[in-house]
Write a protein that holds these residues in place. Structure first.
Motif, mmCIF file in Angstrom:
data_model
loop_
_atom_site.group_PDB
_atom_site.id
_atom_site.type_symbol
_atom_site.label_atom_id
_atom_site.label_comp_id
_atom_site.label_asym_id
_atom_site.label_seq_id
_atom_site.Cartn_x
_atom_site.Cartn_y
_atom_site.Cartn_z
ATOM 1 N N MET A 1 0.821 -1.171 0.000
ATOM 2 C CA MET A 1 0.000 0.000 0.000
ATOM 3 C C MET A 1 0.880 1.255 0.000
ATOM 4 N N SER A 2 0.594 2.114 -0.908
ATOM 5 C CA SER A 2 1.343 3.362 -0.931
ATOM 6 C C SER A 2 0.463 4.487 -0.396
ATOM 7 N N GLN A 3 1.073 5.264 0.403
ATOM 8 C CA GLN A 3 0.330 6.386 0.991
ATOM 9 C C GLN A 3 0.651 7.655 0.208
ATOM 10 N N THR A 4 -0.378 8.456 0.020
ATOM 11 C CA THR A 4 -0.152 9.737 -0.636
ATOM 12 C C THR A 4 0.252 10.749 0.422
ATOM 13 N N PRO A 5 1.204 11.625 0.080
ATOM 14 C CA PRO A 5 1.634 12.622 1.078
ATOM 15 C C PRO A 5 0.505 13.615 1.349
ATOM 16 N N PRO A 6 0.485 14.153 2.558
ATOM 17 C CA PRO A 6 -0.570 15.125 2.878
ATOM 18 C C PRO A 6 -0.370 16.396 2.055
ATOM 19 N N PRO A 7 -1.449 17.131 1.788
ATOM 20 C CA PRO A 7 -1.307 18.370 1.016
ATOM 21 C C PRO A 7 -0.510 19.401 1.821
ATOM 22 N N PRO A 8 0.201 20.294 1.127
ATOM 23 C CA PRO A 8 0.992 21.299 1.857
ATOM 24 C C PRO A 8 0.085 22.246 2.640
ATOM 25 N N ALA A 9 0.584 22.663 3.772
ATOM 26 C CA ALA A 9 -0.185 23.576 4.628
ATOM 27 C C ALA A 9 -0.249 24.948 3.960
ATOM 28 N N PRO A 10 -1.364 25.632 4.080
ATOM 29 C CA PRO A 10 -1.454 26.976 3.483
ATOM 30 C C PRO A 10 -0.527 27.951 4.203
ATOM 31 N N ASN A 11 0.002 28.880 3.445
ATOM 32 C CA ASN A 11 0.918 29.878 3.996
ATOM 33 C C ASN A 11 0.091 31.015 4.603
ATOM 34 N N PRO A 12 0.172 31.231 5.927
ATOM 35 C CA PRO A 12 -0.635 32.287 6.538
ATOM 36 C C PRO A 12 -0.072 33.686 6.302
ATOM 37 N N TYR A 13 1.159 33.765 5.832
ATOM 38 C CA TYR A 13 1.801 35.064 5.663
ATOM 39 C C TYR A 13 1.770 35.464 4.195
ATOM 40 N N GLN A 14 1.368 36.683 3.953
ATOM 41 C CA GLN A 14 1.363 37.202 2.587
ATOM 42 C C GLN A 14 2.582 38.089 2.399
ATOM 43 N N GLY A 15 3.322 37.857 1.348
ATOM 44 C CA GLY A 15 4.500 38.670 1.058
ATOM 45 C C GLY A 15 4.119 39.922 0.291
ATOM 46 N N ALA A 16 5.127 40.646 -0.143
ATOM 47 C CA ALA A 16 4.903 41.845 -0.951
ATOM 48 C C ALA A 16 4.322 41.424 -2.297
ATOM 49 N N PRO A 17 3.590 42.319 -2.942
ATOM 50 C CA PRO A 17 3.039 41.958 -4.252
ATOM 51 C C PRO A 17 4.154 41.654 -5.245
ATOM 52 N N ALA A 18 3.887 40.734 -6.131
ATOM 53 C CA ALA A 18 4.880 40.353 -7.130
ATOM 54 C C ALA A 18 5.154 41.538 -8.052
ATOM 55 N N PRO A 19 6.428 41.777 -8.384
ATOM 56 C CA PRO A 19 6.735 42.901 -9.268
ATOM 57 C C PRO A 19 6.091 42.712 -10.642
ATOM 58 N N GLN A 20 5.571 43.792 -11.163
ATOM 59 C CA GLN A 20 4.965 43.741 -12.481
ATOM 60 C C GLN A 20 5.981 44.215 -13.505
ATOM 61 N N GLU A 21 5.687 43.976 -14.748
ATOM 62 C CA GLU A 21 6.623 44.308 -15.810
ATOM 63 C C GLU A 21 6.466 45.732 -16.339
ATOM 64 N N LYS A 22 5.424 46.450 -15.925
ATOM 65 C CA LYS A 22 5.244 47.791 -16.479
ATOM 66 C C LYS A 22 5.776 48.850 -15.509
#
Length: 100
Positions: A1-22
């Motif tokens: 029997m193979s077990q599937t790994p548990p899903p990754p825990a959600p990240n409670p911390y939000q970082g800075a917005p991703a840089p845009q190209e414009k």
């Protein structure tokens, strides 16, 4: 029997917005106006810095340069006006001394 790994825990911390190209348009306009109408260029560049911090757009260097150039040219203009007024006052005083 193979077990599937548990899903990754959600990240409670939000970082800075991703840089845009414009680029931030206000940073470009502020930089250009810093050479022509120094106080307006400096103010627009300050506003652009605030917008860039929130949106993650490009143009932070332009905004900083606009602030520096705008404020430096404003100081130079004020010093120039003071020197001209002092010179004209000196000339007016000397003219009164030599009049008969």
């Amino acid at each position: 029997m193979s077990q599937t790994p548990p899903p990754p825990a959600p990240n409670p911390y939000q970082g800075a917005p991703a840089p845009q190209e414009k680029y931030n348009v206000m940073a470009i306009v502020g930089f250009i106006l810093a050479f022509i109408v120094n106080i307006v260029g400096a103010i627009l560049s300050f506003v652009a810095l605030s917008q860039i911090k929130k949106t993650g757009e490009k143009g932070r260097g332009l905004a900083i340069a606009g602030v520096i150039i705008g404020l430096a040219s404003l100081v130079i203009t004020i010093i120039y006006i003071i020197i001209v007024v002092a010179f004209l006052g000196s000339v007016a005083t000397q003219m009164d001394t030599y009049s008969y």
